[in-house]
Design a protein around this motif. Structure first.
Motif, PDB file in Angstrom:
ATOM      1  N   PRO A  94       7.596  -4.994 -20.614  1.00 43.36           N
ATOM      2  CA  PRO A  94       7.488  -6.459 -20.520  1.00 43.36           C
ATOM      3  C   PRO A  94       6.646  -6.909 -19.318  1.00 43.36           C
ATOM      4  O   PRO A  94       5.909  -7.891 -19.405  1.00 43.36           O
ATOM      5  N   MET A  95       6.738  -6.167 -18.224  1.00 44.50           N
ATOM      6  CA  MET A  95       5.947  -6.538 -17.045  1.00 44.50           C
ATOM      7  C   MET A  95       4.466  -6.310 -17.292  1.00 44.50           C
ATOM      8  O   MET A  95       3.621  -7.090 -16.852  1.00 44.50           O
ATOM      9  N   ILE A  96       4.140  -5.242 -17.981  1.00 40.81           N
ATOM     10  CA  ILE A  96       2.729  -4.954 -18.275  1.00 40.81           C
ATOM     11  C   ILE A  96       2.164  -6.016 -19.220  1.00 40.81           C
ATOM     12  O   ILE A  96       1.065  -6.524 -19.015  1.00 40.81           O
ATOM     13  N   TRP A  97       2.924  -6.358 -20.248  1.00 38.25           N
ATOM     14  CA  TRP A  97       2.444  -7.349 -21.214  1.00 38.25           C
ATOM     15  C   TRP A  97       2.358  -8.736 -20.614  1.00 38.25           C
ATOM     16  O   TRP A  97       1.511  -9.530 -21.034  1.00 38.25           O
ATOM     17  N   SER A  98       3.207  -9.052 -19.644  1.00 42.04           N
ATOM     18  CA  SER A  98       3.191 -10.401 -19.076  1.00 42.04           C
ATOM     19  C   SER A  98       2.111 -10.568 -18.021  1.00 42.04           C
ATOM     20  O   SER A  98       1.768 -11.689 -17.660  1.00 42.04           O
ATOM     21  N   ALA A 106       0.837  -1.206   0.000  1.00 35.99           N
ATOM     22  CA  ALA A 106       0.000   0.000   0.000  1.00 35.99           C
ATOM     23  C   ALA A 106       0.869   1.252   0.000  1.00 35.99           C
ATOM     24  O   ALA A 106       0.576   2.230  -0.712  1.00 35.99           O
ATOM     25  N   GLU A 107       1.951   1.232   0.775  1.00 36.23           N
ATOM     26  CA  GLU A 107       2.874   2.369   0.809  1.00 36.23           C
ATOM     27  C   GLU A 107       3.562   2.544  -0.541  1.00 36.23           C
ATOM     28  O   GLU A 107       3.727   3.668  -1.033  1.00 36.23           O
ATOM     29  N   LEU A 108       3.939   1.427  -1.153  1.00 37.67           N
ATOM     30  CA  LEU A 108       4.573   1.481  -2.468  1.00 37.67           C
ATOM     31  C   LEU A 108       3.592   2.018  -3.512  1.00 37.67           C
ATOM     32  O   LEU A 108       3.965   2.831  -4.373  1.00 37.67           O
ATOM     33  N   LYS A 109       2.351   1.594  -3.429  1.00 34.05           N
ATOM     34  CA  LYS A 109       1.331   2.080  -4.371  1.00 34.05           C
ATOM     35  C   LYS A 109       1.131   3.586  -4.196  1.00 34.05           C
ATOM     36  O   LYS A 109       1.027   4.323  -5.176  1.00 34.05           O
ATOM     37  N   LYS A 110       1.115   4.036  -2.954  1.00 36.80           N
ATOM     38  CA  LYS A 110       0.936   5.471  -2.687  1.00 36.80           C
ATOM     39  C   LYS A 110       2.094   6.285  -3.267  1.00 36.80           C
ATOM     40  O   LYS A 110       1.888   7.267  -3.979  1.00 36.80           O
ATOM     41  N   SER A 111       3.327   5.850  -2.989  1.00 38.54           N
ATOM     42  CA  SER A 111       4.482   6.601  -3.486  1.00 38.54           C
ATOM     43  C   SER A 111       4.610   6.471  -5.007  1.00 38.54           C
ATOM     44  O   SER A 111       5.000   7.431  -5.684  1.00 38.54           O
ATOM     45  N   GLY A 112       4.286   5.298  -5.560  1.00 36.95           N
ATOM     46  CA  GLY A 112       4.343   5.115  -7.012  1.00 36.95           C
ATOM     47  C   GLY A 112       3.317   5.965  -7.738  1.00 36.95           C
ATOM     48  O   GLY A 112       3.632   6.606  -8.747  1.00 36.95           O
ATOM     49  N   SER A 154       6.229  -6.278  -6.180  1.00 36.13           N
ATOM     50  CA  SER A 154       6.363  -4.834  -5.967  1.00 36.13           C
ATOM     51  C   SER A 154       6.471  -4.090  -7.293  1.00 36.13           C
ATOM     52  O   SER A 154       5.901  -3.007  -7.459  1.00 36.13           O
ATOM     53  N   GLN A 155       7.191  -4.647  -8.243  1.00 34.36           N
ATOM     54  CA  GLN A 155       7.308  -4.012  -9.550  1.00 34.36           C
ATOM     55  C   GLN A 155       5.961  -3.999 -10.280  1.00 34.36           C
ATOM     56  O   GLN A 155       5.635  -3.041 -10.980  1.00 34.36           O
ATOM     57  N   VAL A 156       5.172  -5.051 -10.094  1.00 32.88           N
ATOM     58  CA  VAL A 156       3.842  -5.086 -10.699  1.00 32.88           C
ATOM     59  C   VAL A 156       2.960  -4.004 -10.077  1.00 32.88           C
ATOM     60  O   VAL A 156       2.177  -3.347 -10.777  1.00 32.88           O
ATOM     61  N   CYS A 171       3.893  -0.885 -11.766  1.00 35.69           N
ATOM     62  CA  CYS A 171       3.381  -0.868 -13.143  1.00 35.69           C
ATOM     63  C   CYS A 171       1.880  -0.579 -13.165  1.00 35.69           C
ATOM     64  O   CYS A 171       1.385   0.124 -14.050  1.00 35.69           O
ATOM     65  N   ASN A 172       1.162  -1.118 -12.185  1.00 33.91           N
ATOM     66  CA  ASN A 172      -0.271  -0.826 -12.096  1.00 33.91           C
ATOM     67  C   ASN A 172      -0.500   0.661 -11.826  1.00 33.91           C
ATOM     68  O   ASN A 172      -1.423   1.262 -12.380  1.00 33.91           O
ATOM     69  N   CYS A 173       0.348   1.246 -10.994  1.00 38.39           N
ATOM     70  CA  CYS A 173       0.269   2.696 -10.744  1.00 38.39           C
ATOM     71  C   CYS A 173       0.525   3.466 -12.033  1.00 38.39           C
ATOM     72  O   CYS A 173      -0.163   4.447 -12.332  1.00 38.39           O
ATOM     73  N   LEU A 174       1.506   3.013 -12.791  1.00 35.83           N
ATOM     74  CA  LEU A 174       1.837   3.641 -14.073  1.00 35.83           C
ATOM     75  C   LEU A 174       0.629   3.636 -14.998  1.00 35.83           C
ATOM     76  O   LEU A 174       0.291   4.651 -15.609  1.00 35.83           O
ATOM     77  N   LEU A 175      -0.047   2.497 -15.084  1.00 41.92           N
ATOM     78  CA  LEU A 175      -1.204   2.394 -15.971  1.00 41.92           C
ATOM     79  C   LEU A 175      -2.363   3.258 -15.483  1.00 41.92           C
ATOM     80  O   LEU A 175      -3.062   3.883 -16.287  1.00 41.92           O
TER      81      LEU A 175
END
Length: 192
Positions: free
Chosen positions: A187-191, A91-97, A146-148, A151-155
């Motif tokens: 690549p993470m988004i597509w996978s 949740a903290e990572l999602k907030k900062s991302g 965590s990287q996913v 990436c979800n934040c990015l999208l």
């Protein structure tokens, strides 16, 4: 007739080898099955304490092979979930991302004609979020999860367009960082 066919010696030898192997496997199966059966009968009359019911889904390596029942090899029915600490970290990572991607998108909207200098620290911050995950000593599954999340934040923040815009920056450092980020996230988004 069957025996009148013209068969090459290689095919005949291959057929004989397969038959011999099949017979050897059948004999081995019968021998092993006969050895395991007395071991199971012996264990059923044993005076040893029976394991509690919830521990039967884990095989005990100290027991002989014949002591295992087919249930001892079953997949555990209880799958461990993510701990509250892991959920809090995500949740903290999602907030900062989300904050970082939104700031980058806003900075990109304010730039024009390849002049993306205000985006450089924001790009470096987002890139640092990704690289810090790999260097913190976490297992690979935690890093990928965590990287996913990032990436979800990015999208959610439409950060791909911001990264594409930064790739056309006149500053090669900004363009390279944006390209490196795209090479990580696409690549993470597509996978997923």
């Amino acid at each position: 007739s069957l025996f009148d066919m013209d068969v090459s010696p290689a095919v005949l030898w291959a057929f004989v080898a397969c038959c011999v192997t099949c017979i050897a496997c059948l004999v081995a199966y019968i021998l092993l099955a006969s050895k395991l059966k007395p071991a199971k009968e012996h264990d059923s009359g044993s005076e040893e304490e029976e394991l509690p019911e919830e521990n039967h889904d884990v095989a005990d390596a100290s027991q002989p092979l014949g002591a295992f029942s087919p249930e001892s090899f079953a997949v555990p029915t209880k799958i461990p979930g993510r701990s509250p600490a892991v959920l809090a970290r995500e949740a903290e990572l999602k907030k900062s991302g989300t904050e970082a991607w939104k700031q980058l998108r806003a900075a990109v909207k304010g730039c024009s004609d390849g002049q993306y200098a205000p985006c450089k620290p924001l790009l470096e911050r987002v890139f640092q979020l990704f690289t810090d995950l790999e260097g913190q000593g976490h297992d690979r599954a935690t890093v990928i999860t965590s990287q996913v999340v990032l990436c979800n934040c990015l999208l959610e923040c439409d950060g791909l367009e911001a990264l594409k815009s930064c790739q056309s920056a006149s500053d090669p450092a900004i363009a390279r960082t944006a390209t490196d980020l795209l090479e990580k996230v696409v690549p993470m988004i597509w996978s997923s």
